[in-house]
Design a protein around this motif. Structure first.
Motif, PDB file in Angstrom:
ATOM      1  N   LYS A  75     -26.381  26.518  21.727  1.00 50.26           N
ATOM      2  CA  LYS A  75     -26.442  25.462  22.915  1.00 50.26           C
ATOM      3  C   LYS A  75     -25.588  25.967  23.969  1.00 50.26           C
ATOM      4  O   LYS A  75     -25.650  25.978  25.247  1.00 50.26           O
ATOM      5  N   LEU A  76     -24.109  26.419  23.297  1.00 51.14           N
ATOM      6  CA  LEU A  76     -22.999  26.772  24.167  1.00 51.14           C
ATOM      7  C   LEU A  76     -23.406  27.887  24.890  1.00 51.14           C
ATOM      8  O   LEU A  76     -23.164  28.355  25.968  1.00 51.14           O
ATOM      9  N   ARG A  77     -24.133  28.775  23.881  1.00 50.55           N
ATOM     10  CA  ARG A  77     -24.547  30.337  24.549  1.00 50.55           C
ATOM     11  C   ARG A  77     -25.651  30.000  25.741  1.00 50.55           C
ATOM     12  O   ARG A  77     -25.534  30.558  26.774  1.00 50.55           O
ATOM     13  N   ASN A  78     -26.477  29.112  25.652  1.00 47.70           N
ATOM     14  CA  ASN A  78     -27.452  28.767  26.573  1.00 47.70           C
ATOM     15  C   ASN A  78     -26.562  28.314  28.106  1.00 47.70           C
ATOM     16  O   ASN A  78     -27.515  28.524  29.050  1.00 47.70           O
ATOM     17  N   ARG A  79     -25.704  27.542  27.789  1.00 52.31           N
ATOM     18  CA  ARG A  79     -25.211  26.981  28.804  1.00 52.31           C
ATOM     19  C   ARG A  79     -24.133  27.996  29.646  1.00 52.31           C
ATOM     20  O   ARG A  79     -24.160  28.061  30.856  1.00 52.31           O
ATOM     21  N   TYR A  80     -23.279  28.621  28.763  1.00 47.82           N
ATOM     22  CA  TYR A  80     -22.242  29.504  29.516  1.00 47.82           C
ATOM     23  C   TYR A  80     -22.546  31.042  29.288  1.00 47.82           C
ATOM     24  O   TYR A  80     -21.746  31.755  30.102  1.00 47.82           O
TER      25      TYR A  80
ATOM     26  N   PHE B  26     -21.473  32.447  32.872  1.00 46.38           N
ATOM     27  CA  PHE B  26     -19.919  32.623  32.873  1.00 46.38           C
ATOM     28  C   PHE B  26     -19.181  33.603  31.913  1.00 46.38           C
ATOM     29  O   PHE B  26     -18.460  34.267  32.219  1.00 46.38           O
ATOM     30  N   LEU B  27     -19.853  33.554  30.515  1.00 46.97           N
ATOM     31  CA  LEU B  27     -19.040  34.223  29.694  1.00 46.97           C
ATOM     32  C   LEU B  27     -20.042  35.641  29.478  1.00 46.97           C
ATOM     33  O   LEU B  27     -21.135  35.629  29.502  1.00 46.97           O
ATOM     34  N   PRO B  28     -19.222  36.400  28.905  1.00 47.48           N
ATOM     35  CA  PRO B  28     -20.019  37.850  28.568  1.00 47.48           C
ATOM     36  C   PRO B  28     -21.129  37.682  27.556  1.00 47.48           C
ATOM     37  O   PRO B  28     -20.870  36.800  26.539  1.00 47.48           O
ATOM     38  N   ALA B  29     -21.987  38.424  27.614  1.00 48.59           N
ATOM     39  CA  ALA B  29     -22.914  38.466  26.667  1.00 48.59           C
ATOM     40  C   ALA B  29     -22.893  38.935  25.175  1.00 48.59           C
ATOM     41  O   ALA B  29     -23.044  38.451  24.134  1.00 48.59           O
ATOM     42  N   VAL B  30     -21.791  39.844  25.052  1.00 48.57           N
ATOM     43  CA  VAL B  30     -21.091  40.294  23.811  1.00 48.57           C
ATOM     44  C   VAL B  30     -19.636  39.940  23.760  1.00 48.57           C
ATOM     45  O   VAL B  30     -19.058  39.827  24.842  1.00 48.57           O
ATOM     46  N   TYR B  31     -19.255  39.500  22.771  1.00 49.61           N
ATOM     47  CA  TYR B  31     -17.884  39.107  22.386  1.00 49.61           C
ATOM     48  C   TYR B  31     -17.117  39.862  23.121  1.00 49.61           C
ATOM     49  O   TYR B  31     -16.901  41.068  22.739  1.00 49.61           O
ATOM     50  N   ASP B  32     -16.007  39.229  23.901  1.00 45.76           N
ATOM     51  CA  ASP B  32     -14.768  39.853  24.501  1.00 45.76           C
ATOM     52  C   ASP B  32     -13.572  39.463  24.199  1.00 45.76           C
ATOM     53  O   ASP B  32     -13.224  38.111  24.300  1.00 45.76           O
ATOM     54  N   GLN B  33     -12.791  39.962  23.339  1.00 44.37           N
ATOM     55  CA  GLN B  33     -11.520  39.064  22.827  1.00 44.37           C
ATOM     56  C   GLN B  33     -10.566  38.803  24.065  1.00 44.37           C
ATOM     57  O   GLN B  33      -9.835  37.668  23.450  1.00 44.37           O
TER      58      GLN B  33
ATOM     59  N   THR C 266     -16.352  29.230  12.449  1.00 39.10           N
ATOM     60  CA  THR C 266     -17.091  30.443  12.332  1.00 39.10           C
ATOM     61  C   THR C 266     -18.795  30.414  12.604  1.00 39.10           C
ATOM     62  O   THR C 266     -19.451  31.060  13.137  1.00 39.10           O
ATOM     63  N   SER C 267     -19.192  28.904  12.073  1.00 41.48           N
ATOM     64  CA  SER C 267     -20.498  28.793  12.312  1.00 41.48           C
ATOM     65  C   SER C 267     -20.905  28.644  13.689  1.00 41.48           C
ATOM     66  O   SER C 267     -22.083  29.172  14.079  1.00 41.48           O
ATOM     67  N   ASN C 268     -20.253  27.950  14.410  1.00 39.09           N
ATOM     68  CA  ASN C 268     -20.439  27.850  15.911  1.00 39.09           C
ATOM     69  C   ASN C 268     -20.293  29.365  16.652  1.00 39.09           C
ATOM     70  O   ASN C 268     -21.272  29.644  17.398  1.00 39.09           O
ATOM     71  N   MET C 269     -19.344  30.115  16.240  1.00 40.13           N
ATOM     72  CA  MET C 269     -19.266  31.376  16.910  1.00 40.13           C
ATOM     73  C   MET C 269     -20.554  32.444  16.443  1.00 40.13           C
ATOM     74  O   MET C 269     -20.882  33.345  17.370  1.00 40.13           O
ATOM     75  N   LEU C 270     -21.084  32.133  15.104  1.00 43.07           N
ATOM     76  CA  LEU C 270     -22.334  32.876  14.757  1.00 43.07           C
ATOM     77  C   LEU C 270     -23.306  32.519  15.721  1.00 43.07           C
ATOM     78  O   LEU C 270     -24.069  33.386  15.873  1.00 43.07           O
TER      79      LEU C 270
ATOM     80  N   MET D   4     -23.057  31.511  18.692  1.00 48.89           N
ATOM     81  CA  MET D   4     -22.799  31.753  20.235  1.00 48.89           C
ATOM     82  C   MET D   4     -22.811  33.430  20.048  1.00 48.89           C
ATOM     83  O   MET D   4     -23.101  33.990  21.461  1.00 48.89           O
ATOM     84  N   TYR D   5     -22.200  33.913  19.280  1.00 51.29           N
ATOM     85  CA  TYR D   5     -22.149  35.606  19.579  1.00 51.29           C
ATOM     86  C   TYR D   5     -22.761  36.349  18.323  1.00 51.29           C
ATOM     87  O   TYR D   5     -22.597  37.717  18.388  1.00 51.29           O
ATOM     88  N   GLY D   6     -23.402  35.794  17.233  1.00 50.33           N
ATOM     89  CA  GLY D   6     -23.507  36.293  16.098  1.00 50.33           C
ATOM     90  C   GLY D   6     -24.963  36.682  15.827  1.00 50.33           C
ATOM     91  O   GLY D   6     -25.231  36.847  14.531  1.00 50.33           O
ATOM     92  N   GLN D   7     -25.928  36.524  16.593  1.00 47.38           N
ATOM     93  CA  GLN D   7     -27.044  36.730  16.373  1.00 47.38           C
ATOM     94  C   GLN D   7     -27.679  38.128  16.739  1.00 47.38           C
ATOM     95  O   GLN D   7     -27.365  38.902  17.680  1.00 47.38           O
ATOM     96  N   ASN D   8     -28.704  38.770  15.798  1.00 43.13           N
ATOM     97  CA  ASN D   8     -29.454  39.987  16.079  1.00 43.13           C
ATOM     98  C   ASN D   8     -30.208  39.558  17.324  1.00 43.13           C
ATOM     99  O   ASN D   8     -30.781  38.580  17.559  1.00 43.13           O
ATOM    100  N   GLY D   9     -30.044  40.650  18.433  1.00 43.00           N
ATOM    101  CA  GLY D   9     -30.906  40.445  19.668  1.00 43.00           C
ATOM    102  C   GLY D   9     -29.997  40.070  20.724  1.00 43.00           C
ATOM    103  O   GLY D   9     -30.471  39.747  21.874  1.00 43.00           O
ATOM    104  N   TYR D  10     -28.811  39.716  20.511  1.00 43.91           N
ATOM    105  CA  TYR D  10     -27.719  39.113  21.507  1.00 43.91           C
ATOM    106  C   TYR D  10     -27.122  40.446  22.377  1.00 43.91           C
ATOM    107  O   TYR D  10     -26.349  40.184  23.334  1.00 43.91           O
ATOM    108  N   GLY D  11     -27.594  41.598  21.925  1.00 51.97           N
ATOM    109  CA  GLY D  11     -27.204  42.735  22.766  1.00 51.97           C
ATOM    110  C   GLY D  11     -25.687  43.415  21.966  1.00 51.97           C
ATOM    111  O   GLY D  11     -25.256  44.308  22.579  1.00 51.97           O
TER     112      GLY D  11
END
Length: 448
Positions: A81-86, A96-103, A121-125, A127-134
Motif C-alpha cells: 500500500k505504501l508503494r502504491n502511495r509513494y 515520490f520515492l524511487p522504484a528501486v531501493y536507494d539507500q 522486514t515484511s513491510n520492506m518486502l 514495498m521493495y522486494g517483489q519480483n517485477g518491481y524493477g
C-alpha cells in the motif's frame, strides 16, 4: 534571494534529477516520516490461571511476543500500500520515492525486539522486494539459484530496547514511573478507581483468576484474551467458563481508561508538586519521538532552503524515515496531536499494522513549510488524511509552526536519557540550583 535559489537548484542536481518532484498545486512533497505498529503476534505474557501459557504459541519461532505469519502478511500488504502511495506512477497518490531501493533515500529504524524488526522486514518486502518491481539480478540481489527473485534485503537499524526512549514507551525511565505514581494519587484517578463501575470489574476479575495487578499491568488480561479469541476462540470459552463477550468488553473499557491516564489524558488539569502531571507524562512519552521527527524536518528545510549547509549530506538525500514500533508509539503521536480519539474504537490503542504518516511539504508560493497527517487505522484500510482534526489546522495542509509548537511544548527539559533520571519537579530542581548558586557565590566571595 538569488543565492538561496542557486543553492536549492544545485542541491536538486546533486540529489538526482531522475527522482521526480511531487507537487500538489503550489505544494511540493519533501519528506515522509511514518510510525507503525507491528503486526499480529502472540501474547507477550499472560495471567497465571490462563490455560494458554507460553508453550501454546508455536509460530514466529515460538514463545511470547512473536510475530505471526498473519502479522508478517499484514505488513507485507501495508508495504504494498505504501508503494502504491509513494512509489508507483500509475494509480497512486504520489510518485515520490524511487522504484528501486536507494539507500540514500530510505532509513528504517526499529525497536530492538523481534516482532518490530520482522514487521519492518515484511513491510520492506512488500514495498521493495517483489519480483517485477524493477530490481535487477546481480545488482540489487544475487543472481543465484535459491535466492527469491526480486527480494532486496534492506537494512533495519535499531538501538538498545531498554534505553530506546523514542520508539519504546516502556523504556527504563524512573521519571515516568515517578510521575505515574503521583498521578495515581490524584483525586481524579482515585475517584475513577474507587467508582462502582471500575472496582466491580477489577474485583470480579481478581476473584475469578485469583490474581491481582497494578493498574499499569492490567493490560495483560485483555491483551491475552484478545489474541486468544483469534487463535483459540472455542477452547477459550470452554476452558474459561467465566469468559463472556460482555465481561471482556468491560475489562477492555477499564484498560482503555488506564491507557489514557498513562499518557496524561485527564478530564481536567491535574496539578501536583507544582507540576501539570498530564503534560509531564506526555513529555517523557511523546516528547522524544515528536522532537526527533520535527528536528529532522527542520534540518531538511534548513539544508534545502537555508544558508547553513553544514552536515547536510545525509539529510539532502533522505526522503523516507520509518519507525517500526508498537501500539504505544503510534498512540504517542496521536496523543501529542490531540487526536487519540481515533484510536479509541474498537480499542483504546492502535491496532495491528496501524500507521501514522507525517508528510513534510513546502509551499513554493509563500516559501513556508507545511505538513499533512495521514492515518492507516488497521490492516486492510486505506489511508485517511487527518490533518484538519488537529487543533489549529484547517484543510489537508497545516503550517509546520503548529507541529513545531507541539514538539516544543512536549520537549523534555533535558536530553531524555538525563531527564528520565530526574524524579522531582522542575520547580524543585530550579530551587535546588538557585540554592547551590547562592552558596557557591557566597563562599567564593568569602574566600576572596
Amino acid at each position: 534571494m538569488f543565492r538561496v535559489f542557486f543553492i536549492s537548484f544545485f542541491l536538486s542536481l546533486v540529489n538526482g534529477s531522475d527522482i521526480p518532484t511531487v507537487k500538489d498545486g503550489a505544494m511540493e512533497l519533501k519528506m515522509i516520516h511514518i510510525v507503525w505498529r507491528h503486526g499480529d503476534r502472540s501474547p507477550t505474557t499472560t495471567f497465571k490461571a490462563d490455560p494458554f501459557q507460553e508453550d501454546a504459541w508455536k509460530f514466529g519461532g515460538g514463545g511470547w511476543g512473536q510475530l505471526s505469519p498473519l502479522g508478517m502478511y499484514q505488513h507485507l500488504n501495508l508495504g504494498k500500500k505504501l508503494r502504491n502511495r509513494y512509489v508507483n506512477a500509475v494509480n497512486s497518490t504520489y510518485r515520490f520515492l524511487p522504484a528501486v531501493y536507494d539507500q540514500k533515500t530510505i532509513y528504517v529504524r526499529s525497536t530492538g525486539i523481534n516482532r518490530t524488526l520482522i514487521s519492518a522486514t515484511s513491510n520492506m518486502l512488500g514495498m521493495y522486494g517483489q519480483n517485477g518491481y524493477g530490481n535487477t539480478a546481480g545488482t540489487d540481489f544475487p543472481d543465484a539459484l535459491g535466492w527469491p527473485p526480486g527480494f532486496v534485503p534492506i537494512p533495519i537499524h535499531t538501538v538498545d530496547y531498554d534505553s530506546d526512549h523514542i520508539g519504546n514507551m516502556d523504556s527504563v525511565c524512573p521519571r515516568r514511573e515517578w510521575l505515574w505514581n503521583l498521578a495515581q494519587q490524584s483525586d481524579e484517578m482515585k475517584e475513577w478507581r474507587n467508582s462502582e463501575a471500575v472496582s466491580s470489574v477489577i474485583d470480579k476479575l481478581t476473584s475469578l483468576v485469583n490474581e491481582t495487578w497494578s493498574l499499569e499491568d492490567f493490560w495483560i488480561v485483555p491483551d491475552a484474551l484478545f489474541i486468544e479469541q483469534i487463535y483459540y476462540n472455542d477452547t477459550l470459552r470452554k476452558k474459561n467458563a467465566w469468559y463472556s463477550d460482555d465481561f471482556y468488553n468491560q475489562i477492555v473499557a477499564v484498560n482503555d481508561q488506564i491507557y489514557m491516564f498513562q499518557y496524561g489524558i485527564f478530564n481536567k488539569t491535574v496539578t501536583m508538586q507544582n507540576m501539570n502531571i498530564g503534560l509531564e507524562l506526555l513529555k517523557v512519552r511523546s516528547g522524544p519521538l515528536m522532537n526527533d521527527m520535527v528536528d529532522r524536518i527542520k534540518k531538511k528545510s534548513d539544508c534545502t532552503y537555508g544558508t547553513n549547509l553544514t552536515d547536510c549530506n545525509w539529510i539532502n538525500g533522505l526522503k523516507y524515515f520509518v519507525y517500526s514500533a508498537h501500539d504505544e508509539t503510534v498512540y504517542a503521536v496521536l496523543v501529542a496531536l490531540g487526536i487519540e480519539r481515533f484510536a479509541i474504537i474498537p480499542h483504546g490503542y492502535p491496532l495491528y499494522s496501524a500507521a501514522v504518516s507525517v508528510e513534510y511539504w513546502r509551499n513554493t508560493t509563500d516559501n513556508a513549510d507545511y505538513f499533512k497527517l495521514v492515518y492507516h487505522k488497521q490492516s486492510g484500510d486505506d489511508f485517511t488524511v487527518m490533518t484538519s482534526e488537529i487543533e489549529g489546522c484547517v484543510g489537508e495542509y497545516c503550517s509546520m509552526n503548529v507541529l513545531e509548537q507541539i514538539a516544543k511544548k512536549l520537549k523534555p527539559d533535558q536530553p531524555i536519557d538525563q531527564w528520565c533520571l530526574v524524579t522531582e519537579s522542575s520547580s524543585s530542581i530550579s530551587i535546588s540550583i538557585s540554592i547551590l548558586i547562592f552558596f557557591a557565590t557566597f563562599f567564593n566571595h568569602f574566600l576572596l
